[in-house]
Write a protein that holds these residues in place. Structure first.
Motif, PDB file in Angstrom:
ATOM      1  N   VAL A  23      90.931  22.840  38.869  1.00  0.00           N
ATOM      2  CA  VAL A  23      91.562  22.292  37.667  1.00  0.00           C
ATOM      3  C   VAL A  23      90.946  22.894  36.405  1.00  0.00           C
ATOM      4  O   VAL A  23      91.659  23.274  35.465  1.00  0.00           O
ATOM      5  N   SER A  24      89.635  23.009  36.374  1.00  0.00           N
ATOM      6  CA  SER A  24      88.972  23.558  35.188  1.00  0.00           C
ATOM      7  C   SER A  24      89.325  25.023  34.979  1.00  0.00           C
ATOM      8  O   SER A  24      89.538  25.464  33.851  1.00  0.00           O
ATOM      9  N   VAL A  25      89.383  25.787  36.066  1.00  0.00           N
ATOM     10  CA  VAL A  25      89.759  27.201  35.936  1.00  0.00           C
ATOM     11  C   VAL A  25      91.198  27.323  35.466  1.00  0.00           C
ATOM     12  O   VAL A  25      91.529  28.185  34.630  1.00  0.00           O
ATOM     13  N   ARG A  26      92.079  26.459  35.975  1.00  0.00           N
ATOM     14  CA  ARG A  26      93.466  26.510  35.531  1.00  0.00           C
ATOM     15  C   ARG A  26      93.599  26.141  34.059  1.00  0.00           C
ATOM     16  O   ARG A  26      94.428  26.695  33.330  1.00  0.00           O
ATOM     17  N   ARG A  27      92.772  25.212  33.585  1.00  0.00           N
ATOM     18  CA  ARG A  27      92.822  24.836  32.182  1.00  0.00           C
ATOM     19  C   ARG A  27      92.296  25.956  31.275  1.00  0.00           C
ATOM     20  O   ARG A  27      92.629  25.980  30.091  1.00  0.00           O
ATOM     21  N   ARG A  28      91.511  26.843  31.829  1.00  0.00           N
ATOM     22  CA  ARG A  28      91.025  27.970  31.047  1.00  0.00           C
ATOM     23  C   ARG A  28      91.904  29.207  31.249  1.00  0.00           C
ATOM     24  O   ARG A  28      91.422  30.343  31.220  1.00  0.00           O
ATOM     25  N   LEU A 449      92.756   9.135  27.347  1.00  0.00           N
ATOM     26  CA  LEU A 449      92.489  10.519  27.715  1.00  0.00           C
ATOM     27  C   LEU A 449      93.479  11.431  27.001  1.00  0.00           C
ATOM     28  O   LEU A 449      94.698  11.270  27.132  1.00  0.00           O
ATOM     29  N   ILE A 450      92.958  12.378  26.251  1.00  0.00           N
ATOM     30  CA  ILE A 450      93.770  13.342  25.518  1.00  0.00           C
ATOM     31  C   ILE A 450      93.785  14.664  26.267  1.00  0.00           C
ATOM     32  O   ILE A 450      92.749  15.113  26.767  1.00  0.00           O
ATOM     33  N   ASP A 451      94.956  15.267  26.313  1.00  0.00           N
ATOM     34  CA  ASP A 451      95.150  16.555  26.982  1.00  0.00           C
ATOM     35  C   ASP A 451      94.741  16.484  28.447  1.00  0.00           C
ATOM     36  O   ASP A 451      93.901  17.263  28.919  1.00  0.00           O
ATOM     37  N   PRO A 452      95.306  15.576  29.224  1.00  0.00           N
ATOM     38  CA  PRO A 452      94.958  15.503  30.656  1.00  0.00           C
ATOM     39  C   PRO A 452      95.610  16.644  31.420  1.00  0.00           C
ATOM     40  O   PRO A 452      96.579  17.271  30.957  1.00  0.00           O
ATOM     41  N   ASP A 453      95.090  16.911  32.581  1.00  0.00           N
ATOM     42  CA  ASP A 453      95.695  17.929  33.429  1.00  0.00           C
ATOM     43  C   ASP A 453      96.969  17.361  34.054  1.00  0.00           C
ATOM     44  O   ASP A 453      96.936  16.294  34.671  1.00  0.00           O
ATOM     45  N   PRO A 454      98.112  18.047  33.906  1.00  0.00           N
ATOM     46  CA  PRO A 454      99.361  17.478  34.442  1.00  0.00           C
ATOM     47  C   PRO A 454      99.385  17.361  35.953  1.00  0.00           C
ATOM     48  O   PRO A 454     100.182  16.591  36.490  1.00  0.00           O
ATOM     49  N   ARG A 455      98.531  18.091  36.648  1.00  0.00           N
ATOM     50  CA  ARG A 455      98.517  18.043  38.115  1.00  0.00           C
ATOM     51  C   ARG A 455      97.390  17.175  38.660  1.00  0.00           C
ATOM     52  O   ARG A 455      97.115  17.198  39.863  1.00  0.00           O
TER      53      ARG A 455
END
Length: 517
Positions: A23-28, A449-455
């Protein structure tokens, strides 16, 4: 009846949480998108700005006297290494009448073994004509050197056989002389010795004939090697296609840039240790996630859903603030603008019940100084918070970012809602925020929570702390048939009220527990 409880976390958690890492890599993705684009542009730019030198290629058929069907390429690899010698390079330069050093010339060509008997020579030059001339001179020098070596080898082998034959002839002459001497003596006792000498003479004659045949075979093989070693593909210049080279280099650069970007994103994620999933943020802050909001409005077809989410959040926070006699604050971590907008929406919703004042205590004020619209509440800075009328309902907006004055947060409100941007604060800082709020006797209602991961499919609810979530306060006691509440329900309500008056943080130290008692 049995009740099931969620499994407790393992005492030894994994070193790297793969779900959080992905998830963190996808957010970056901006990082590795940028690195991939940079690699693509760099590859295409190198193809345009650094085109390859003019190149010529030729193919030589190399015959070997020791050729075997089961050869694994040892002979042709030897020829490749012989091509990279100063002797052949010097002969090629002499044919070209060039003053270049052989060591420097060796850097401009290479040999490649295509099969056991095919050698491809690739040469670069300043122009196509120079590259072709270099390839031809180098191929001829190699053929000449190979033929000379084969002839010298065959001549040496034949001469060795002839020398051995001559020694056998000398020995045969000695045996013939011995036979003649014994025959002249006429001694009957020497008949046995004569038989051995005759056998030795026959053996020597046979070996002499064998050496003659082998020497002739050695000489016969040399013409076959000489005729078989030749240039089978005349030197020609290779045509360079700029679009093809640019596309190839760009694809290689894109792959390398993408790999480097993903590696940097993964390493940065592990080193920074910034929680992104709901469960990790809730566990770090010791409070449940009660709502989520995107960081931006999004695309046109997503704006309506974002607006409805904000409206539901405003209704939820209004109920929590209305049911509490203590002031409520919103404390942000990585999203001051979002916290200011939520506080303004909350104040507008509560303005119908009475005067509301918003205290903007953010490091960079977001609400003070802005143009007031009809129906907007009063907004004051942190320095004017003491002048607010006691009749006004107070809503404070502050920050829990590094450098926060923790002792000032209790003046914004003894109950707070944390507005946190996913992936902004480290796990250690989230624990610090929760501990500091507990020490200041500030109860955390929940986390927005702001800007959560959609997945993200994890649960952001702390099931072992009902008093830290809004659902614990929204449950109403069931009425008895006679109209009164049962003693058990009254005890639960009293316990909830006591929990509201005390800070809740599971990681409190013994000194704080003693102080609370």
């Amino acid at each position: 009846m049995t009740t099931s409880t969620p499994d407790e976390s393992s005492a030894n958690p994994p070193l790297v949480d793969l779900q959080s890492l992905v998830v963190s890599v996808r957010r970056r993705r901006r990082l590795w998108y940028s690195m991939a684009s940079l690699g693509l542009l760099a590859g295409a730019g190198m193809a345009v700005l650094l085109p390859p030198s003019p190149t010529a290629v030729t193919t030589v058929l190399v015959a070997h006297a020791e050729d075997q069907p089961n050869d694994t390429g040892t002979l042709i690899r030897t020829d490749v290494q012989l091509l990279q010698t100063t002797q052949i390079a010097d002969k090629a330069l002499q044919a070209l009448k060039s003053r270049q050093k052989p060591e420097d010339f060796m850097q401009d060509y290479r040999g490649t073994g295509l099969t056991n008997n095919l050698l491809q020579i690739t040469v670069t030059g300043d122009t196509d004509a120079q590259a072709v001339a270099r390839a031809k001179a180098l191929a001829e020098a190699f053929v000449t050197d190979h033929v000379r070596r084969m002839r010298d080898t065959a001549q040496a082998e034949a001469q060795a056989l002839l020398d051995q034959r001559d020694r056998m002839r000398d020995e045969l002459a000695q045996v013939n002389q011995q036979i003649g001497n014994r025959s002249a003596d006429g001694d009957p006792k020497a008949s046995a010795s004569l038989e051995s000498l005759f056998a030795r003479r026959a053996e020597l004659n046979s070996r002499i004939a064998d050496f003659d045949e082998r020497a002739a075979d050695a000489r016969t093989g040399t013409p076959q090697v000489v005729a078989g070693t030749q240039i089978v593909d005349d030197p020609r210049a290779l045509r360079h296609s700029l679009p093809k080279a640019a596309a190839t280099d760009a694809a290689i650069g894109f792959v390398l840039g993408l790999f480097l970007g993903l590696a940097l994103a993964a390493v940065g994620t592990v080193v920074a240790d910034r929680p992104v999933l709901r469960r990790d943020i809730a566990a770090g802050l010791g409070a449940s996630v009660i709502a989520e909001l995107p960081r931006r409005k999004g695309r046109p077809w997503q704006r309506r859903r974002t607006r409805l989410t904000r409206e539901r959040l405003t209704v939820t926070l209004t109920r929590a603030a209305r049911g509490s006699a203590e002031p409520v604050s919103l404390l942000e971590l990585g999203c001051p603008r979002a916290a200011a907008v939520i506080a303004l929406d909350l104040a507008r919703a509560m303005a119908a019940e009475g005067p509301v004042t918003v205290v903007d205590a953010l490091p960079r004020p977001q609400l003070t100084g802005r143009r007031q619209k009809p129906g907007d509440p009063t907004v004051v800075g942190a320095e004017r918070a003491a002048t607010v009328s006691p009749q006004d309902r107070l809503i404070g907006v502050g920050s829990v970012a590094p450098g926060t004055a923790w002792t000032d947060l209790q003046y914004l409100g003894t109950r707070t809602v944390l507005v946190v941007r996913a992936g902004h604060g480290s796990a250690a800082w989230l624990h610090t925020v929760a501990r500091q709020l507990a020490d200041q006797r500030i109860a955390v209602i929940g986390v927005v929570l702001i800007d959560p991961d959609p997945r993200d499919r994890t649960d952001g609810t702390l099931w072992d702390g009902l008093h830290t979530a809004l659902r614990g306060r929204s449950e109403r006691p069931a009425r008895q048939p006679g109209g009164g509440a049962s003693h058990a329900v009254q005890a639960v309500g009293e316990g909830q009220r006591r929990a509201e008056r005390q800070p809740v943080w599971a990681a409190r130290g013994p000194e704080n527990d003693q102080e609370a008692r």
